[in-house]
Write a protein that holds these residues in place. Sequence first.
Motif, mmCIF file in Angstrom:
data_model
loop_
_atom_site.group_PDB
_atom_site.id
_atom_site.type_symbol
_atom_site.label_atom_id
_atom_site.label_comp_id
_atom_site.label_asym_id
_atom_site.label_seq_id
_atom_site.Cartn_x
_atom_site.Cartn_y
_atom_site.Cartn_z
ATOM 1 N N SER A 95 -7.322 4.127 4.780
ATOM 2 C CA SER A 95 -6.300 4.106 3.731
ATOM 3 C C SER A 95 -6.640 3.119 2.624
ATOM 4 O O SER A 95 -6.096 3.217 1.518
ATOM 5 N N ARG A 101 -7.168 4.087 -5.525
ATOM 6 C CA ARG A 101 -7.926 3.342 -4.531
ATOM 7 C C ARG A 101 -7.407 1.899 -4.509
ATOM 8 O O ARG A 101 -7.331 1.240 -5.552
ATOM 9 N N PRO A 153 -0.906 8.825 -5.161
ATOM 10 C CA PRO A 153 -1.735 8.880 -3.950
ATOM 11 C C PRO A 153 -3.233 8.925 -4.211
ATOM 12 O O PRO A 153 -4.027 8.698 -3.290
ATOM 13 N N LEU A 167 -5.062 0.542 9.209
ATOM 14 C CA LEU A 167 -5.136 1.053 7.843
ATOM 15 C C LEU A 167 -6.532 1.538 7.472
ATOM 16 O O LEU A 167 -6.765 1.923 6.318
ATOM 17 N N LEU A 211 3.923 5.043 7.456
ATOM 18 C CA LEU A 211 2.691 4.260 7.561
ATOM 19 C C LEU A 211 2.061 4.400 8.944
ATOM 20 O O LEU A 211 2.782 4.527 9.948
ATOM 21 N N LEU A 244 0.834 -1.205 0.000
ATOM 22 C CA LEU A 244 0.000 0.000 0.000
ATOM 23 C C LEU A 244 0.869 1.256 0.000
ATOM 24 O O LEU A 244 0.591 2.218 -0.733
ATOM 25 N N LEU A 291 0.673 4.233 -2.906
ATOM 26 C CA LEU A 291 0.280 5.607 -2.582
ATOM 27 C C LEU A 291 1.445 6.588 -2.665
ATOM 28 O O LEU A 291 1.243 7.776 -2.922
#
Length: 365
Positions: free
Chosen positions: A180, A155, A152, A177, A330, A144, A148
């Motif tokens: 996110s 989806r 960014p 998450l 993160l 992820l 991103l």
Amino acid sequence: MSAQVPESRIRWRRGTVTALGRTWRDSVELEVDVPGDGALRALAHPSVVGTPEVGDAVLLNTTAWAQRLGTGGYALVVAFPDRLPADPTGPGHLVKGRYTGLQVTVQGVDEQETPHHRVIAEAEDVGGMPVVVADLHSALPAVLAGVLATAPQLRVAYVMTDGGALPAAFSRTLDGLAGSLAGVVTVGQAFGGDLEAVTVHTGLLAARHVLGADVAVVAQGPGNLGTGTPWGFSGVAAGEACNAAHVLGGRTVGALRISDADPRPRHRGVSHHSLTAFGRVALGGVALPVPAELPADLEVQVAEDLAGQPDRNPVVEVEVEGLDAALRDLPVGLSTMGRGLDADHAYFLAAACAGRYAASLVRPQ
């Protein structure tokens, strides 16, 4: 002659809840006093067994706790027998954990009564959506981060398979998450996602056509089963997930399990799990991103390990600029087999590169 009583395969205990601990998603940690065993760390999923209270009598499965398993070493709550939860009233007829003492009923995105049934029934493919497939759940946040950090606006949906933990609620990573991810789809016997699906195939279709994902990540839930044999590990299913993505018109990307920190020789360099799942089980071709910057010895080892991959699996060098910062930013901690980012940097960097490469494959809508 009397029939022989089979030996129990579950370690059963009764106890009393003495304290409640941290909570996340659909999980509650408890402290339980068990005669003969003392204070045990236990875990309850309220949607399955009800919400615990201090003083509750509790029936536990302590098999994993007794084995001191690294990921799942909890005593697991089976029931609060003196205070059972109310009967379910919601829709759904998909049964997961089938024919076990803890089978649960959920509404599947692909069953007839769901509002999404027609969408799933009519969808023929995922429209070229990149699908990153990983062996371990610990790769998810790193993949992820790579997506991103590169794009960014994309989806990302997570399709959770049933090779590890079955309840999505067990994952503290998913809790961290939240916001996110576009959503979580639990497939096979796994349950507790934002959407439920019968197979990886309908899980991918749901990720694309219901959640509107640009990229999907497929990996088992927390935990992993391995036997030290060439084929006896739960990550073999990663290769089957690649096949599902391929047949649905996805662009399949393998998150290589790379390490120079794992003490087991079979997992150093490129793990035999990755080499088998992507090189021997996946039949439709899998892009294999490799970080452009690795320690010299590891770089040589990775090149040697990947030299035997079939021609259908292109090895792609990916620039790593900005990925270390993305991993450190993160909202969840990174850990694989008890090793954090700095202890096993190459593993998380390789997963982030898979995410970056997948992001580069996204076609404009």
